[in-house]
Design a protein around this motif. Structure first.
Motif, PDB file in Angstrom:
ATOM      1  N   TYR A  83     -19.420  13.146   4.262  1.00  0.00           N
ATOM      2  CA  TYR A  83     -19.890  11.782   4.448  1.00  0.00           C
ATOM      3  C   TYR A  83     -19.450  11.224   5.802  1.00  0.00           C
ATOM      4  CZ  TYR A  83     -21.167   6.982   3.326  1.00  0.00           C
ATOM      5  OH  TYR A  83     -21.741   5.736   3.341  1.00  0.00           O
ATOM      6  N   ALA A  84     -18.256  11.612   6.251  1.00  0.00           N
ATOM      7  CA  ALA A  84     -17.776  11.156   7.563  1.00  0.00           C
ATOM      8  C   ALA A  84     -18.679  11.688   8.677  1.00  0.00           C
ATOM      9  CB  ALA A  84     -16.338  11.618   7.779  1.00  0.00           C
ATOM     10  N   PHE A  85     -19.053  12.965   8.599  1.00  0.00           N
ATOM     11  CA  PHE A  85     -19.955  13.520   9.615  1.00  0.00           C
ATOM     12  C   PHE A  85     -21.329  12.841   9.540  1.00  0.00           C
ATOM     13  CE2 PHE A  85     -17.082  17.330   9.679  1.00  0.00           C
ATOM     14  CZ  PHE A  85     -16.778  17.258  11.034  1.00  0.00           C
ATOM     15  N   TYR A  86     -21.774  12.531   8.342  1.00  0.00           N
ATOM     16  CA  TYR A  86     -23.046  11.825   8.192  1.00  0.00           C
ATOM     17  C   TYR A  86     -22.989  10.460   8.858  1.00  0.00           C
ATOM     18  CZ  TYR A  86     -26.684   9.039   5.932  1.00  0.00           C
ATOM     19  OH  TYR A  86     -27.737   8.190   5.693  1.00  0.00           O
ATOM     20  N   ARG A  87     -21.895   9.725   8.652  1.00  0.00           N
ATOM     21  CA  ARG A  87     -21.752   8.396   9.259  1.00  0.00           C
ATOM     22  C   ARG A  87     -21.686   8.493  10.786  1.00  0.00           C
ATOM     23  NH1 ARG A  87     -23.801   4.725   7.184  1.00  0.00           N
ATOM     24  NH2 ARG A  87     -22.550   3.304   8.463  1.00  0.00           N
ATOM     25  N   LEU A 107     -10.735  11.795  10.732  1.00  0.00           N
ATOM     26  CA  LEU A 107     -10.768  11.728   9.273  1.00  0.00           C
ATOM     27  C   LEU A 107     -11.538  12.917   8.704  1.00  0.00           C
ATOM     28  CD1 LEU A 107     -11.419   8.484   7.233  1.00  0.00           C
ATOM     29  CD2 LEU A 107     -12.548  10.615   6.599  1.00  0.00           C
ATOM     30  N   ALA A 108     -12.703  13.220   9.277  1.00  0.00           N
ATOM     31  CA  ALA A 108     -13.522  14.331   8.787  1.00  0.00           C
ATOM     32  C   ALA A 108     -12.792  15.664   8.918  1.00  0.00           C
ATOM     33  CB  ALA A 108     -14.847  14.381   9.553  1.00  0.00           C
ATOM     34  N   CYS A 109     -12.117  15.871  10.042  1.00  0.00           N
ATOM     35  CA  CYS A 109     -11.396  17.128  10.258  1.00  0.00           C
ATOM     36  C   CYS A 109     -10.224  17.276   9.297  1.00  0.00           C
ATOM     37  CB  CYS A 109     -10.913  17.205  11.706  1.00  0.00           C
ATOM     38  SG  CYS A 109     -12.251  17.381  12.908  1.00  0.00           S
ATOM     39  N   ALA A 138      -9.985  15.967   6.353  1.00  0.00           N
ATOM     40  CA  ALA A 138     -10.522  16.173   5.008  1.00  0.00           C
ATOM     41  C   ALA A 138     -10.989  17.606   4.795  1.00  0.00           C
ATOM     42  CB  ALA A 138     -11.673  15.198   4.755  1.00  0.00           C
ATOM     43  N   ILE A 139     -11.658  18.183   5.797  1.00  0.00           N
ATOM     44  CA  ILE A 139     -12.148  19.556   5.629  1.00  0.00           C
ATOM     45  C   ILE A 139     -10.989  20.552   5.644  1.00  0.00           C
ATOM     46  CG2 ILE A 139     -12.572  20.166   8.053  1.00  0.00           C
ATOM     47  CD1 ILE A 139     -14.849  20.856   5.002  1.00  0.00           C
ATOM     48  N   VAL A 140      -9.954  20.273   6.422  1.00  0.00           N
ATOM     49  CA  VAL A 140      -8.757  21.124   6.397  1.00  0.00           C
ATOM     50  C   VAL A 140      -8.090  21.041   5.020  1.00  0.00           C
ATOM     51  CG1 VAL A 140      -6.412  21.386   7.301  1.00  0.00           C
ATOM     52  CG2 VAL A 140      -8.328  21.062   8.878  1.00  0.00           C
ATOM     53  N   ALA A 141      -8.005  19.833   4.468  1.00  0.00           N
ATOM     54  CA  ALA A 141      -7.430  19.668   3.131  1.00  0.00           C
ATOM     55  C   ALA A 141      -8.232  20.435   2.092  1.00  0.00           C
ATOM     56  CB  ALA A 141      -7.379  18.179   2.768  1.00  0.00           C
TER      57      ALA A 141
END
Length: 431
Positions: free
Chosen positions: A371-375, A267-269, A271-274
């Motif tokens: 936030y995903a990386f934080y979680r 999910l984090a990857c 989102a950052i690509v988007a």
């Protein structure tokens, strides 16, 4: 076995493909026509947000009426209502009328998706439910893409595209009304308060809210942005179709990838690509339409699966009897995000900084990734990631059980506390 079941629901799949086609045409058509009529960007954003208000209301209120009159009659009546809403918008060009009719459209289309997906879940079994819903999802996306392309051959300044949409909605009734089929039944499910979901899977809730806000921005204000930077009507339709096509292609592989690795990392990857692709799009001029289409397809491929990932991640921390009620709560959270997204983007664009459309999308998706990386740093991966059917970014509810839970919630406080909700084994409940 799967092939036989798909044949058994082929009429329903045909009907919903046509409905998806109409949904895709309508949002782009109104964005283009509103710009031609001189509506401000903020006005168009508010009109488009009315659809999501109606979607949210329809997903919680309409099921009660569906259970009272039956699925088939409800489907026919709601489709007629959606058709009338489109025709009224063609006849009466007025922002207030359009706002009301968009609300009506959202209400009707939302309930149609509830009926269709309830039907599919009744016809499927646990061995092939995910596969059947994936076929359904691909057909919906195909309808959305084709709807954009059809609009390229109809002048949005005329009555014709509105008439085509109304015609297709009425044609969509023929397969389902002419087929002998058994109406699905509803069952009781466990209600899950939003507060409990925030405690168990805050990333899923935050992602659902933000991704639906981005989706509403795209559907509601995307055609306005594309027109403002200098794309013609045909190019605008390809601009919109490319985004949806990318999402259609990426849903399954990203879903499978998230079942294999930590879903939060996938999910984090994504989102950052988007976010990176959105920033690139904010700088590409209209003189390079091919490059715009390619990057738009890539953006759709990275952004649209995020909602499915949010739904699956939330289910990773729930027991089986909580998943249906949790889906209803996530749908509502996403609906609120959608209501906020389009007007917010429109307000920023009203100041003349059109590039802020994609900058805002980049900010939103960067927030999800951060936030995903934080979680990930605060909590271990779910011990047993469950497989969750892919969820379309359409006003849809995923099962007949959810229909029952939404009926129940229509008469109860959404956030009524429940102190006896069990936590999935292995979930530590850390926020």
């Amino acid at each position: 076995m799967l092939r036989q079941q798909i044949r058994a629901v082929s009429s329903l799949l045909s009907t919903m493909t046509l409905i998806g086609l109409c949904v895709g045409m309508t949002s782009t058509l109104l964005g283009l026509r509103g710009t031609m009529e001189g509506f401000s960007t903020v006005t168009i954003g508010l009109i488009m947000s009315a659809y999501f208000v109606g979607y949210l209301f329809g997903a919680t209120r309409a099921p009660k009426d569906i259970r009272r009159v039956g699925y088939i009659r409800a489907f026919g009546g709601l489709a007629a209502l959606a058709s009338v809403a489109v025709l009224v918008q063609a006849i009466w060009i007025d922002p207030i009328v359009w706002f009301v009719m968009r609300f009506v459209s959202g209400f009707a289309i939302s309930a149609l998706f509830v009926i269709a997906e309830s039907w599919l879940n009744t016809m499927a079994d646990n061995r092939n439910r995910g596969a059947m819903l994936s076929v359904y999802l691909v057909l919906i996306y195909a309808g959305l893409v084709v709807g954009q392309l059809i609009l390229g051959f109809a002048d949005p300044a005329t009555f014709v595209p509105f008439a085509i949409i109304a015609l297709l909605i009425n044609l969509s009734l023929i397969p389902i009304l002419a087929t002998v089929t058994v109406e699905p039944t509803t069952h009781e499910s466990r209600k899950v308060p939003l507060k409990f979901l925030i405690e168990q899977a805050p990333l899923g809730i935050v992602t659902a809210f933000i991704v639906q806000a981005c989706s509403a921005m795209f559907y509601g204000v995307g055609p306005v942005y594309a027109t403002a930077i200098g794309l013609n009507v045909g190019q605008v339709t390809v601009f919109m179709a490319a985004f949806l096509f990318g999402g259609m292609l990426s849903q399954t592989p990203i879903g499978l990838l998230s079942d294999r690795f930590d879903r939060r990392l996938v999910l984090a990857c994504c989102a950052i690509v988007a976010a990176g692709l959105a920033l690139i799009l904010s700088q590409i001029p209209a003189s390079q339409p091919i490059l715009i289409y390619v990057v738009m397809a890539a953006l759709g491929g990275a952004l649209l699966p995020l909602y499915s990932l949010a739904m699956a991640h939330t289910n990773d921390y729930l027991t089986k009897d909580q998943m249906i009620g949790a889906t209803g709560a996530i749908i509502k959270v996403g609906g609120v995000g959608a209501i906020v997204g389009a007007p917010l983007a429109a307000i920023l664009m009203q100041f003349g900084a059109m590039y802020l459309f994609f900058v805002l999308m980049a900010i939103f998706t960067t927030t999800v990734s951060a936030y995903a990386f934080y979680r990930i740093s605060k909590r271990e991966r779910a011990p047993d990631q469950v497989h969750s059917p892919l969820t379309a970014l359409a006003p849809a509810a995923p099962s007949e059980e959810l229909l029952a839970s939404l009926v129940e919630e229509a008469n109860e406080d959404f956030d009524e506390p429940d102190g006896n909700i069990p936590v999935k084994p292995g979930s530590n409940g850390v926020v």
